[in-house]
Design a protein around this motif. Structure first.
Motif, short mmCIF file in Angstrom:
data_model
loop_
_atom_site.label_atom_id
_atom_site.label_comp_id
_atom_site.label_asym_id
_atom_site.label_seq_id
_atom_site.Cartn_x
_atom_site.Cartn_y
_atom_site.Cartn_z
N LEU A 30 -1.05 -0.57 2.70
CA LEU A 30 -0.19 -1.12 1.66
C LEU A 30 -0.83 -0.83 0.31
O LEU A 30 -2.02 -1.10 0.12
N GLY A 31 -0.05 -0.32 -0.61
CA GLY A 31 -0.54 -0.04 -1.95
C GLY A 31 0.37 -0.62 -3.00
O GLY A 31 1.45 -1.14 -2.69
N THR A 32 -0.01 -0.51 -4.24
CA THR A 32 0.80 -1.03 -5.33
C THR A 32 2.09 -0.23 -5.51
O THR A 32 2.99 -0.67 -6.24
N LYS A 33 2.18 0.93 -4.85
CA LYS A 33 3.36 1.77 -5.00
C LYS A 33 4.05 2.06 -3.67
O LYS A 33 4.86 2.99 -3.60
N GLY A 34 3.73 1.29 -2.63
CA GLY A 34 4.44 1.51 -1.38
C GLY A 34 3.57 1.40 -0.15
O GLY A 34 2.50 0.79 -0.17
N VAL A 35 4.03 2.06 0.93
CA VAL A 35 3.39 1.98 2.24
C VAL A 35 3.12 3.40 2.74
O VAL A 35 3.97 4.29 2.61
N ALA A 36 1.93 3.62 3.31
CA ALA A 36 1.58 4.91 3.89
C ALA A 36 1.04 4.72 5.29
O ALA A 36 0.51 3.65 5.63
N HIS A 37 1.17 5.77 6.12
CA HIS A 37 0.69 5.72 7.50
C HIS A 37 -0.14 6.97 7.81
O HIS A 37 0.18 8.07 7.37
N PHE A 38 -1.22 6.74 8.56
CA PHE A 38 -2.10 7.83 9.00
C PHE A 38 -2.02 7.94 10.52
O PHE A 38 -2.23 6.96 11.24
#
Length: 373
Positions: free
Chosen positions: A213-221
């Motif tokens: 979770l980041g200040t600009k959205g969601v990422a997945h690895f």
């Protein structure tokens, strides 16, 4: 947690997730919904702390920790549950704060935050008897902090946050590190097309299944590449922050936070991830924000946060659970609670939450912890 510093995530219930998956299946086959059971909260407030905030709480292998800041001398605060009360543990850092804590295996724990007036990012490790500063390299002159820490099932430590410096053109907002079994800290590079800004929380379900979770959205690895997540279209033109993410069962995630609202200022937001898609879970249309989520022994969500609207709750605390119709509603009030920030489930299935006592009728920030049996 302050309005300017995102909350990080702690290590969660990896082993408990399998048991919860079975419980969720049972619920969908006709078992009584969560609200049919009586929730029994009891306050277990730390003694001897008059001005402090507890930003997170974490439990694993019979060990429960909570962490934050002692405002009286601006020092990092880490408390360990001894079965009947909280024990304050000595710190190697005189001034600073902890934003997140993760109870690990073998009596180990990790805490992250910042130290000193210059906001230098720090990571500390509890080795079973003492806290020790980790040598985690950050760029020279950088200020900021680590806001999230978590440990994967294989023992890989993830620490994330944000840093910046005052040099022209020297701004950098993303900070993400890992520590493997060899004890070496390494930078995690996220490509521009997957970048989500400063790290708020991280959930490593496995070394090849990490959610950010980041200040600009969601990422997945996925073990090979990072992918920015496509959230529901209604968020495309909104300012929102997701503060916590948790696995309900294999293949199902929930994330919670807030979205800025012209009428309500801040509206609570909950999202679920099922079959590869994110969808919004309806929440009450009122002024509040969601800061932490966990799941009880029956697989039902318990979501904590705060409101600054006395008409919503005069004490400022905010807890959402599912009602008999599967809607997220307010219905539980931990006694004496104000702002609630952290939430976790221990191996016995008990829910823990941390924050401060009632905001509107108490001066200052007295630390608060409650447990739901």
């Amino acid at each position: 947690m302050s309005d300017t510093t995102p909350r990080g995530g702690a290590v969660r219930r990896r082993r408990l997730a399998v048991a919860l998956a079975a419980a969720v299946v049972a619920l969908t086959m006709g078992a009584a919904p969560a609200t049919a059971r009586t929730a029994s909260w009891r306050a277990v407030v730390p003694e001897g702390l008059s001005e402090a905030v507890l930003y997170d709480i974490s439990s694993a292998e019979g060990s429960t920790w909570t962490a934050g800041i002692d405002v009286t001398d601006w020092s990092p605060l880490a408390l360990r549950w001894n079965g009947s009360g909280w024990t304050r543990t000595p710190q190697p850092v005189a001034h600073g704060r902890f934003d997140d804590i993760a109870a690990g295996s073998g009596g180990e724990a990790w805490a992250v935050g910042s130290q000193g007036d210059g906001d230098v990012p720090i990571v500390e490790r509890w080795d079973g008897s003492a806290w020790n500063l980790e040598d985690v390299p950050v760029p020279d002159g950088a200020r900021g902090g680590f806001h999230a820490v978590a440990v994967s099932p294989r023992g890989t430590v993830w620490a994330g946050g944000g840093i910046f410096n005052d040099d022209p053109g020297g701004f950098q907002d993303q900070l993400l590190k890992t520590r493997g079994p060899d004890g070496t800290w390494r930078d995690v590079e996220i490509p521009a097309d997957a970048a989500v800004g400063s790290t708020i929380n991280v959930l490593p379900l496995a070394d090849d299944d990490v959610w950010l979770l980041g200040t600009k959205g969601v990422a997945h690895f996925d073990g090979t590449a990072w992918t920015r997540q496509r959230l529901p279209a209604q968020f495309d033109d909104k300012t929102y922050y997701l503060y916590d993410i948790e696995q309900r069962k294999p293949g199902e995630l929930w994330a919670v936070g807030l979205v800025e609202d012209d009428e309500l200022w801040r509206r609570p937001v909950a999202l679920s991830f099922v079959d590869g898609n994110w969808t919004e879970v309806p929440t009450p249309k009122e002024t509040a924000e969601l800061r932490g989520i966990t799941f009880d022994r029956h697989g039902q969500p318990v979501i904590v946060g705060r409101t600054r609207e006395p008409a919503v709750d005069p004490n400022g605390n905010y807890v959402l659970t599912l009602d008999n119709d599967g809607r997220l509603v307010r219905g539980e009030r931990p006694p004496g609670a104000g702002m609630l920030v952290g939430a976790d489930t221990d191996e016995q299935g008990r829910i823990w939450t941390s924050g401060t006592v009632a905001e509107f009728d108490q001066p200052g920030s007295t630390p608060y912890v409650a447990v739901r049996d």
